[in-house]
Design a protein around this motif. Structure first.
Motif, PDB file in Angstrom:
ATOM      1  N   PHE A 137       0.825  -1.220   0.000  1.00  0.00           N
ATOM      2  CA  PHE A 137       0.000   0.000   0.000  1.00  0.00           C
ATOM      3  C   PHE A 137       0.858   1.268   0.000  1.00  0.00           C
ATOM      4  O   PHE A 137       0.366   2.354   0.273  1.00  0.00           O
ATOM      5  CB  PHE A 137      -0.877  -0.009   1.266  1.00  0.00           C
ATOM      6  N   CYS A 138       2.168   1.138  -0.262  1.00  0.00           N
ATOM      7  CA  CYS A 138       3.079   2.276  -0.102  1.00  0.00           C
ATOM      8  C   CYS A 138       3.659   2.670  -1.455  1.00  0.00           C
ATOM      9  O   CYS A 138       4.179   1.832  -2.188  1.00  0.00           O
ATOM     10  CB  CYS A 138       4.202   1.888   0.864  1.00  0.00           C
ATOM     11  N   GLY A 200      12.234   4.692   2.595  1.00  0.00           N
ATOM     12  CA  GLY A 200      13.229   3.691   2.992  1.00  0.00           C
ATOM     13  C   GLY A 200      12.973   3.018   4.321  1.00  0.00           C
ATOM     14  O   GLY A 200      12.081   3.411   5.082  1.00  0.00           O
ATOM     15  N   GLU A 201      13.756   1.988   4.573  1.00  0.00           N
ATOM     16  CA  GLU A 201      13.689   1.239   5.832  1.00  0.00           C
ATOM     17  C   GLU A 201      14.969   1.533   6.609  1.00  0.00           C
ATOM     18  O   GLU A 201      16.043   1.007   6.269  1.00  0.00           O
ATOM     19  CB  GLU A 201      13.542  -0.263   5.519  1.00  0.00           C
ATOM     20  N   SER A 232      11.501   4.404  12.674  1.00  0.00           N
ATOM     21  CA  SER A 232      10.354   3.565  12.327  1.00  0.00           C
ATOM     22  C   SER A 232      10.809   2.371  11.500  1.00  0.00           C
ATOM     23  O   SER A 232      11.625   2.510  10.593  1.00  0.00           O
ATOM     24  CB  SER A 232       9.360   4.407  11.516  1.00  0.00           C
ATOM     25  N   THR A 233      10.283   1.213  11.832  1.00  0.00           N
ATOM     26  CA  THR A 233      10.675   0.005  11.080  1.00  0.00           C
ATOM     27  C   THR A 233       9.450  -0.829  10.702  1.00  0.00           C
ATOM     28  O   THR A 233       8.461  -0.851  11.439  1.00  0.00           O
ATOM     29  CB  THR A 233      11.660  -0.876  11.887  1.00  0.00           C
ATOM     30  N   SER A 254       5.750  -0.421  12.101  1.00  0.00           N
ATOM     31  CA  SER A 254       4.643  -0.364  11.148  1.00  0.00           C
ATOM     32  C   SER A 254       3.961  -1.719  11.128  1.00  0.00           C
ATOM     33  O   SER A 254       4.453  -2.652  10.507  1.00  0.00           O
ATOM     34  CB  SER A 254       5.184  -0.011   9.755  1.00  0.00           C
ATOM     35  N   HIS A 256       0.177  -2.675  10.849  1.00  0.00           N
ATOM     36  CA  HIS A 256      -0.785  -2.723   9.734  1.00  0.00           C
ATOM     37  C   HIS A 256      -1.638  -3.985   9.624  1.00  0.00           C
ATOM     38  O   HIS A 256      -2.522  -4.052   8.769  1.00  0.00           O
ATOM     39  CB  HIS A 256      -0.093  -2.505   8.383  1.00  0.00           C
ATOM     40  N   GLU A 298       2.182   1.660  14.131  1.00  0.00           N
ATOM     41  CA  GLU A 298       1.449   2.342  13.071  1.00  0.00           C
ATOM     42  C   GLU A 298       0.542   1.343  12.371  1.00  0.00           C
ATOM     43  O   GLU A 298       0.955   0.206  12.098  1.00  0.00           O
ATOM     44  CB  GLU A 298       2.424   2.960  12.085  1.00  0.00           C
ATOM     45  N   PHE A 331      -5.440   5.714   5.245  1.00  0.00           N
ATOM     46  CA  PHE A 331      -4.675   5.346   4.041  1.00  0.00           C
ATOM     47  C   PHE A 331      -4.665   6.536   3.085  1.00  0.00           C
ATOM     48  O   PHE A 331      -5.694   7.125   2.788  1.00  0.00           O
ATOM     49  CB  PHE A 331      -5.336   4.136   3.371  1.00  0.00           C
ATOM     50  N   ASN A 332      -3.469   6.882   2.627  1.00  0.00           N
ATOM     51  CA  ASN A 332      -3.355   7.951   1.634  1.00  0.00           C
ATOM     52  C   ASN A 332      -3.318   7.315   0.263  1.00  0.00           C
ATOM     53  O   ASN A 332      -2.358   6.637  -0.086  1.00  0.00           O
ATOM     54  CB  ASN A 332      -2.074   8.757   1.873  1.00  0.00           C
ATOM     55  N   CYS A 375       2.082  10.276   4.622  1.00  0.00           N
ATOM     56  CA  CYS A 375       2.693   8.954   4.804  1.00  0.00           C
ATOM     57  C   CYS A 375       2.527   8.108   3.555  1.00  0.00           C
ATOM     58  O   CYS A 375       1.427   7.993   3.020  1.00  0.00           O
ATOM     59  CB  CYS A 375       1.975   8.170   5.906  1.00  0.00           C
ATOM     60  N   GLY A 376       3.591   7.503   3.126  1.00  0.00           N
ATOM     61  CA  GLY A 376       3.503   6.568   2.012  1.00  0.00           C
ATOM     62  C   GLY A 376       3.379   7.222   0.649  1.00  0.00           C
ATOM     63  O   GLY A 376       3.301   6.549  -0.366  1.00  0.00           O
TER      64      GLY A 376
HETATM   65  N1  SAH Z   1      10.154   1.480   6.406  1.00  0.00           N
HETATM   66  C1  SAH Z   1       9.839   2.146   7.632  1.00  0.00           C
HETATM   67  C2  SAH Z   1       9.853   3.654   7.520  1.00  0.00           C
HETATM   68  C3  SAH Z   1       8.785   4.248   6.623  1.00  0.00           C
HETATM   69  S1  SAH Z   1       7.619   4.965   7.656  1.00  0.00           S
HETATM   70  C4  SAH Z   1       8.523   1.628   8.152  1.00  0.00           C
HETATM   71  O1  SAH Z   1       7.852   0.881   7.444  1.00  0.00           O
HETATM   72  O2  SAH Z   1       8.163   1.922   9.287  1.00  0.00           O
HETATM   73  C5  SAH Z   1       6.301   5.333   6.661  1.00  0.00           C
HETATM   74  C6  SAH Z   1       4.990   4.956   7.311  1.00  0.00           C
HETATM   75  O3  SAH Z   1       3.901   5.293   6.430  1.00  0.00           O
HETATM   76  C7  SAH Z   1       4.917   3.490   7.559  1.00  0.00           C
HETATM   77  O4  SAH Z   1       4.183   3.205   8.712  1.00  0.00           O
HETATM   78  C8  SAH Z   1       4.157   3.046   6.343  1.00  0.00           C
HETATM   79  O5  SAH Z   1       3.623   1.788   6.515  1.00  0.00           O
HETATM   80  C9  SAH Z   1       3.125   4.146   6.214  1.00  0.00           C
HETATM   81  N2  SAH Z   1       2.528   4.215   4.884  1.00  0.00           N
HETATM   82  C10 SAH Z   1       3.053   3.762   3.744  1.00  0.00           C
HETATM   83  N3  SAH Z   1       2.210   3.982   2.719  1.00  0.00           N
HETATM   84  C11 SAH Z   1       1.121   4.571   3.231  1.00  0.00           C
HETATM   85  C12 SAH Z   1      -0.088   5.077   2.654  1.00  0.00           C
HETATM   86  N4  SAH Z   1      -0.316   5.004   1.345  1.00  0.00           N
HETATM   87  N5  SAH Z   1      -0.965   5.661   3.477  1.00  0.00           N
HETATM   88  C13 SAH Z   1      -0.714   5.779   4.797  1.00  0.00           C
HETATM   89  N6  SAH Z   1       0.410   5.342   5.385  1.00  0.00           N
HETATM   90  C14 SAH Z   1       1.310   4.738   4.615  1.00  0.00           C
END
Ligand code: SAH
Length: 400
Positions: A137-138, A200-201, A232-233, A254, A256, A298, A331-332, A375-376
């Motif tokens: 979803f990212c 990134g991670e 954040s991981t 994260s 989810h 998250e 969700f964005n 986010c994302g």
């Molecule tokens: N890789 C790390 C750092 C990125 S953080 C991690 O996963 O934590 C970015 C955050 O935004 C993460 O929680 C990710 O899952 C969330 N994210 C990614 N795509 C998104 C979307 N389309 N809408 C809302 N949140 C999203």
């Protein structure tokens, strides 16, 4: 949404005169700088002097560092540089969120976002060019992966944002005649928090992340307390253990999904480190931290996928005994994602169930989505080495 033009002029590479291997001092933490000066036959305390010049005073020209001898300044200019990223684009959202597209020396671009709130200013920084984890979803994940950022490239995002935000007051007066625009600018707002939640991670770029976080928390640099820096991981379990051994900061996971089947689909790294292992790692992380603070989880709310009451109840069982701050993130959406944002009603129902079970739960507001800064949505402009983006019809969703 509006584009801020022209960007404040920051000369970033005055010192890159020497060809060959020149060390970029921007990315050295205190221990690294001390070792650097000792190798030059200098005293260790030069490290804190230099950190103050670079990170607190924003000075990148060695000649201006007037508590260093002229000789030392010339030596530094010959053997090192203080080189920042180039600001390619500077965008301001209607809600005050600001996004920078930053160019790396290899031509790739990454993004950093500043989110002003009443009582704080949060900078969201990137740790890699793209991302290898492929969360479904990212939009960053869809672009594929190119490389890790260096510690200098990570900290440069903080350096530039500090300079740009603090320089703004002066800049506004001279450059923006439009009063409405001036009022919307988060004028002079300082960075109070940093979250490593950009592209990134971070835990797959471990060493650079640790160095950069140390600089963020150093009193001679940005002086942020351990409560104000979040890594954040997506759940890289062995690196979570290593992190707890070397740093004391906030951890966000994260999550989810409330079960492995769903999480395997949404966050594929779960196949390698399933929930049982992830939860055990969270417990170990808390035990190792001096402050024994909570872990932030998250949870992006995807309509009909992970937002049902039974998922909330499953989450409660999963997180039992772990001090939790649950962030429910709307969700964005981005073109072709195949997912939809959960309804307000579902999000409230979900949060109520968690709340009733005693879990601290916050429903996040979407910020900066009109400039794809939410986010994302961070996408940068990267040359994909994983070739993942070819799997999708439109390679660069969300890019402006
Ligand atoms: N890789 C790390 C750092 C990125 S953080 C991690 O996963 O934590 C970015 C955050 O935004 C993460 O929680 C990710 O899952 C969330 N994210 C990614 N795509 C998104 C979307 N389309 N809408 C809302 N949140 C999203």
């Amino acid at each position: 949404m509006s584009e801020i033009q022209p960007v404040i002029s920051i000369k970033t590479d005055q010192q890159v005169a020497i060809p060959g291997k020149v060390v970029n001092l921007l990315g050295l933490d205190r221990a690294g700088l001390e070792a650097f000066f000792e190798a030059m036959g200098e005293k260790k305390f030069r490290a804190t002097q230099l950190m103050k010049w670079i990170h607190q005073l924003g000075v990148t020209d060695f000649q201006q560092m007037n508590n260093l001898s002229k000789d030392l300044r010339s030596q530094l200019a010959a053997s090192s540089c203080i080189k920042n990223l180039e600001v390619s684009k500077d965008q301001l959202s209607s809600d005050g969120t600001r996004k920078w597209l930053l160019q790396l020396s290899d031509g790739n671009h990454i993004e950093a976002v500043f989110i002003p709130e009443d009582d704080r200013g949060t900078l969201c920084v990137s740790s890699q060019v793209g991302c290898a984890l492929d969360c479904s979803f990212c939009s960053t994940g869809r672009q594929g992966f190119n490389r890790n950022l260096t510690a200098a490239e990570i900290i440069s995002q903080v350096w530039l944002a500090s300079q740009l935000l603090e320089g703004e007051k002066k800049l506004c007066k001279g450059k923006y005649g439009n009063r409405a625009m001036q009022e919307r600018l988060p004028t002079g707002r300082k960075i109070t928090n940093v979250v490593m939640m950009g592209m990134g991670e971070p835990l797959l770029n471990f060493d650079s992340t640790v160095k950069a976080v140390r600089i963020m928390m150093d009193d001679f640099a940005y002086g942020l307390s351990k409560r104000r820096v979040t890594v954040s991981t997506a759940g890289v379990v062995p690196a979570m253990d290593r992190l707890a051994d070397v740093l004391d900061m906030r951890l966000a996971v994260s999550l989810h999904a409330s079960n492995d089947e769903l999480r395997n689909e949404l966050v594929p790294v779960n196949k390698k480190y399933p929930l049982k292992e992830l939860m055990a790692a969270c417990r170990r992380f808390i035990d190792k931290q001096n402050s024994r603070s909570r872990i932030t989880f998250e949870y992006v709310m995807l309509d009909g996928i992970n937002d049902k009451p039974e998922h909330a109840r499953e989450l409660i069982r999963l997180l039992k005994g772990i001090p939790t701050l649950m962030n429910l993130i709307p969700f964005n959406p981005f073109a072709g994602s195949g997912y939809y944002t959960s309804s307000r009603k579902s999000v409230l129902r979900f949060s109520e169930i968690l709340h009733e079970a005693g879990m601290t739960t916050v429903v996040r507001r979407t910020r900066g989505d009109d400039i794809d800064a939410a986010c994302g949505q961070l996408a940068g402009k990267i040359e994909d080495k994983s070739r993942r983006h070819r799997r999708f019809e439109q390679p660069r969703y969300g890019m402006k």
